[in-house]
Design an enzyme around this catalytic site. Structure first.
Site, PDB file in Angstrom:
ATOM      1  N   LYS A  23       1.737 -16.255   3.087  1.00  0.00           N
ATOM      2  CA  LYS A  23       1.729 -15.038   2.263  1.00  0.00           C
ATOM      3  C   LYS A  23       3.001 -14.253   2.564  1.00  0.00           C
ATOM      4  O   LYS A  23       3.275 -13.917   3.725  1.00  0.00           O
ATOM      5  CB  LYS A  23       0.494 -14.216   2.622  1.00  0.00           C
ATOM      6  CG  LYS A  23      -0.113 -13.481   1.467  1.00  0.00           C
ATOM      7  CD  LYS A  23      -1.416 -12.861   1.923  1.00  0.00           C
ATOM      8  CE  LYS A  23      -2.008 -11.980   0.858  1.00  0.00           C
ATOM      9  NZ  LYS A  23      -3.094 -11.189   1.397  1.00  0.00           N
TER      10      LYS A  23
HETATM   11  C1  E4P Z   1      -5.077  -9.410  -0.870  1.00  0.00           C
HETATM   12  O1  E4P Z   1      -4.562 -10.479  -0.631  1.00  0.00           O
HETATM   13  C2  E4P Z   1      -5.143  -8.286   0.058  1.00  0.00           C
HETATM   14  O2  E4P Z   1      -5.518  -8.817   1.306  1.00  0.00           O
HETATM   15  C3  E4P Z   1      -6.198  -7.270  -0.294  1.00  0.00           C
HETATM   16  O3  E4P Z   1      -6.854  -7.608  -1.492  1.00  0.00           O
HETATM   17  C4  E4P Z   1      -5.770  -5.847  -0.238  1.00  0.00           C
HETATM   18  O4  E4P Z   1      -6.831  -5.000  -0.585  1.00  0.00           O
HETATM   19  P1  E4P Z   1      -6.810  -3.422  -0.335  1.00  0.00           P
HETATM   20  O5  E4P Z   1      -5.834  -2.818  -1.298  1.00  0.00           O
HETATM   21  O6  E4P Z   1      -8.212  -2.981  -0.612  1.00  0.00           O
HETATM   22  O7  E4P Z   1      -6.384  -3.221   1.085  1.00  0.00           O
END
Ligand code: E4P
Length: 220
Positions: free
Chosen positions: A83
């Site tokens: 990522k």
């Molecule tokens: C996605 O890959 C992220 O880990 C996640 O969805 C972020 O979510 P949040 O904005 O609720 O922290």
């Protein structure tokens, strides 16, 4: 639409995986920090539970640092996806990794333009953060829907992940955009399985079944 769970919590992953509905897992540094355990061993454990792409995020800001982390993370297991945040350095790292056939989930994507760049750099996945767009007064679902259309216009094969999902209605709305994947927090997945009429229906069936058994036993 494939369902991923958005967590680094092993118990939650095990529980939802046992339902047979999980296609992958996404984590991020915040979710990993919440577990208070060594990051790599958590990722390793997740890869042993779920047979699908498991996203592990780099924390370097520069291309070289990202590549170094990516190479180490991709050694953990075959299903580890790297990522990488969408920055100029992140795009360059993604290009390099995709030419080595290391899959990237380009993260923190908030616009059609960023999503187009992620695809051109060779990202296998692009994560669009709906909830965070909603938080600042933008319409997350409509931006996601535009990204789906833009990708369709050019036959782009990068899979779109609807991320930063905060509630069950988000899931329904993202499904209507035709997005490839929704990565969903544990609590929201649990809520998706619930409906008051299902609970009421089960109670009623049980009640009627018991009535029948009582009737039969009094006739004996
Ligand atoms: C996605 O890959 C992220 O880990 C996640 O969805 C972020 O979510 P949040 O904005 O609720 O922290």
């Amino acid at each position: 639409m494939k369902i991923f769970i958005d967590t680094a919590n092993i118990e939650h992953i095990r529980e939802i995986n046992s339902w047979g509905i999980l296609s992958g897992v996404t984590t991020n540094p915040t979710l990993c920090a919440r577990e208070g355990r060594e990051f790599r061993s958590v990722i390793k454990e997740i890869t042993e539970i779920v047979d699908g792409p498991i996203s592990a995020e780099v924390v370097s800001f520069d291309k070289e640092g990202m590549l170094k982390e990516a190479h180490e993370l991709s050694k953990i297991a075959e299903n580890v996806i790297i990522k990488i945040p969408i920055t100029p350095e992140g795009l360059a790292a993604t290009k390099a990794l995709s030419s080595e056939r290391i899959q990237v989930n380009m993260t923190l994507v908030f616009s059609v333009n960023q999503a187009l760049l992620a695809a051109r750099a060779g990202a296998s996945y692009a994560s669009i953060f709906l909830g965070r767009l909603d938080d600042i007064g933008h319409d997350g679902i409509s931006i996601l829907s535009d990204i789906v259309t833009a990708y369709e216009n050019y036959g782009i094969t990068t899979e779109i992940i609807a991320a930063s999902i905060r509630h069950p209605m988000h899931v329904t709305e993202v499904a209507l955009t035709g997005v490839d994947i929704a990565t969903i927090p544990y609590k929201v997945i649990k809520t998706m399985a619930k409906h008051p009429l299902t609970d009421k229906g089960i109670d009623r069936f049980l009640e009627d079944w018991n009535k029948l058994n009582k009737l039969i036993s009094t006739k004996k």
